[in-house]
Design a protein around this motif. Structure first.
Motif, PDB file in Angstrom:
ATOM      1  N   ASN A   1       0.820  -1.204   0.000  1.00 44.12           N
ATOM      2  CA  ASN A   1       0.000   0.000   0.000  1.00 44.12           C
ATOM      3  C   ASN A   1       0.859   1.261   0.000  1.00 44.12           C
ATOM      4  O   ASN A   1       0.541   2.231  -0.679  1.00 44.12           O
ATOM      5  N   ARG A   2       1.948   1.247   0.756  1.00 38.49           N
ATOM      6  CA  ARG A   2       2.836   2.425   0.804  1.00 38.49           C
ATOM      7  C   ARG A   2       3.426   2.700  -0.572  1.00 38.49           C
ATOM      8  O   ARG A   2       3.531   3.851  -0.999  1.00 38.49           O
ATOM      9  N   LEU A   3       3.795   1.634  -1.285  1.00 34.96           N
ATOM     10  CA  LEU A   3       4.311   1.793  -2.645  1.00 34.96           C
ATOM     11  C   LEU A   3       3.237   2.372  -3.555  1.00 34.96           C
ATOM     12  O   LEU A   3       3.512   3.256  -4.375  1.00 34.96           O
ATOM     13  N   ASP A   4       2.017   1.869  -3.413  1.00 33.68           N
ATOM     14  CA  ASP A   4       0.899   2.337  -4.229  1.00 33.68           C
ATOM     15  C   ASP A   4       0.646   3.822  -3.988  1.00 33.68           C
ATOM     16  O   ASP A   4       0.468   4.588  -4.933  1.00 33.68           O
ATOM     17  N   VAL A   5       0.655   4.240  -2.733  1.00 33.42           N
ATOM     18  CA  VAL A   5       0.442   5.653  -2.382  1.00 33.42           C
ATOM     19  C   VAL A   5       1.522   6.530  -3.014  1.00 33.42           C
ATOM     20  O   VAL A   5       1.245   7.629  -3.502  1.00 33.42           O
ATOM     21  N   ALA A   6       2.763   6.028  -3.033  1.00 32.42           N
ATOM     22  CA  ALA A   6       3.884   6.798  -3.591  1.00 32.42           C
ATOM     23  C   ALA A   6       3.979   6.687  -5.114  1.00 32.42           C
ATOM     24  O   ALA A   6       4.805   7.360  -5.727  1.00 32.42           O
ATOM     25  N   GLY A   7       3.150   5.833  -5.721  1.00 36.10           N
ATOM     26  CA  GLY A   7       3.196   5.645  -7.166  1.00 36.10           C
ATOM     27  C   GLY A   7       4.416   4.865  -7.624  1.00 36.10           C
ATOM     28  O   GLY A   7       4.892   5.061  -8.741  1.00 36.10           O
TER      29      GLY A   7
ATOM     30  N   THR B   1       6.592   1.126  -8.185  1.00 38.95           N
ATOM     31  CA  THR B   1       6.433  -0.294  -8.464  1.00 38.95           C
ATOM     32  C   THR B   1       7.777  -0.985  -8.283  1.00 38.95           C
ATOM     33  O   THR B   1       8.827  -0.347  -8.343  1.00 38.95           O
ATOM     34  N   GLY B   2       7.721  -2.267  -8.091  1.00 38.57           N
ATOM     35  CA  GLY B   2       8.923  -3.069  -7.926  1.00 38.57           C
ATOM     36  C   GLY B   2       8.555  -4.435  -7.385  1.00 38.57           C
ATOM     37  O   GLY B   2       7.394  -4.694  -7.056  1.00 38.57           O
ATOM     38  N   GLN B   3       9.527  -5.288  -7.293  1.00 37.93           N
ATOM     39  CA  GLN B   3       9.326  -6.631  -6.760  1.00 37.93           C
ATOM     40  C   GLN B   3       9.409  -6.569  -5.239  1.00 37.93           C
ATOM     41  O   GLN B   3      10.466  -6.278  -4.688  1.00 37.93           O
ATOM     42  N   LEU B   4       8.296  -6.833  -4.562  1.00 38.35           N
ATOM     43  CA  LEU B   4       8.229  -6.768  -3.107  1.00 38.35           C
ATOM     44  C   LEU B   4       8.415  -8.166  -2.528  1.00 38.35           C
ATOM     45  O   LEU B   4       7.648  -9.071  -2.832  1.00 38.35           O
ATOM     46  N   VAL B   5       9.441  -8.317  -1.698  1.00 40.72           N
ATOM     47  CA  VAL B   5       9.737  -9.609  -1.077  1.00 40.72           C
ATOM     48  C   VAL B   5      10.084  -9.408   0.398  1.00 40.72           C
ATOM     49  O   VAL B   5      10.424  -8.311   0.819  1.00 40.72           O
ATOM     50  N   VAL B   6      10.003 -10.484   1.146  1.00 41.50           N
ATOM     51  CA  VAL B   6      10.447 -10.479   2.535  1.00 41.50           C
ATOM     52  C   VAL B   6      11.889 -10.966   2.538  1.00 41.50           C
ATOM     53  O   VAL B   6      12.171 -12.092   2.124  1.00 41.50           O
TER      54      VAL B   6
ATOM     55  N   VAL C   1      11.781  -5.901   1.287  1.00 41.90           N
ATOM     56  CA  VAL C   1      12.638  -5.234   0.326  1.00 41.90           C
ATOM     57  C   VAL C   1      11.867  -5.084  -0.986  1.00 41.90           C
ATOM     58  O   VAL C   1      11.190  -6.019  -1.434  1.00 41.90           O
ATOM     59  N   VAL C   2      11.985  -3.916  -1.587  1.00 41.64           N
ATOM     60  CA  VAL C   2      11.427  -3.656  -2.899  1.00 41.64           C
ATOM     61  C   VAL C   2      12.602  -3.502  -3.853  1.00 41.64           C
ATOM     62  O   VAL C   2      13.493  -2.683  -3.626  1.00 41.64           O
ATOM     63  N   ILE C   3      12.602  -4.298  -4.902  1.00 42.32           N
ATOM     64  CA  ILE C   3      13.675  -4.275  -5.892  1.00 42.32           C
ATOM     65  C   ILE C   3      13.127  -3.673  -7.182  1.00 42.32           C
ATOM     66  O   ILE C   3      12.083  -4.114  -7.677  1.00 42.32           O
ATOM     67  N   ALA C   4      13.820  -2.658  -7.692  1.00 42.99           N
ATOM     68  CA  ALA C   4      13.369  -1.964  -8.911  1.00 42.99           C
ATOM     69  C   ALA C   4      13.463  -2.880 -10.116  1.00 42.99           C
ATOM     70  O   ALA C   4      14.230  -3.787 -10.181  1.00 42.99           O
TER      71      ALA C   4
END
Length: 146
Positions: free
Chosen positions: A67-73, A75-80, A143-146
């Protein structure tokens, strides 16, 4: 993102969330509260199954970061990247989870960091509660990877 949208996203992309009946109660840019009934998440003793509690906590944190990524516009691969769970007492009733960011970076800071480093780190602590008591918590690094 609206609560209904996040519920659909979790159930469609993480089917285990549908089985565990994980529901978003509240969702904002910096915090989340979720709920799951004990019944599909119990063990043979009638208390919360450790693996279910871990999965519910990981999914709750994932939803907050997504959701935080969505609010900031963004994108990326979200992993634990890593997660450690700490159990304090048995979960004897329905499960309530909550998480929030300790400090919330601005959208511009997040964009800059992702652009410069190719990744973003989101350390979180997700509380696991039942019957008004804290039963455990999950410390995780998303971690979000571009």
């Amino acid at each position: 993102m609206k609560i209904e949208e996040m519920d659909r996203l979790l159930q469609a992309h993480i089917p285990l969330c549908a089985f565990m009946k994980l529901q978003i109660v509240s969702l904002g840019p910096a915090s989340i509260n979720t709920f799951a009934p004990l019944e599909p998440n119990r063990n043979m003793h009638g208390t919360g199954f450790a693996g279910a509690l871990y999965s519910l906590a990981v999914a709750t944190g994932w939803a907050l970061v997504h959701n935080r990524l969505d609010v900031a516009g963004l994108t990326g691969q979200l992993v634990v990247k890593e997660a450690t769970i700490h159990y304090k007492r048995p979960v004897t009733g329905d499960i309530e989870l909550e998480a929030s960011f300790g400090s919330d970076a601005s959208d511009d800071d997040l964009r800059c960091s992702l652009s410069e480093n190719g990744r973003l780190n989101f350390p979180l602590m997700i509380s696991i509660n039942s019957n008004g008591k804290k039963c455990g918590y999950l410390k995780a690094n998303y971690v979000v990877i571009a």
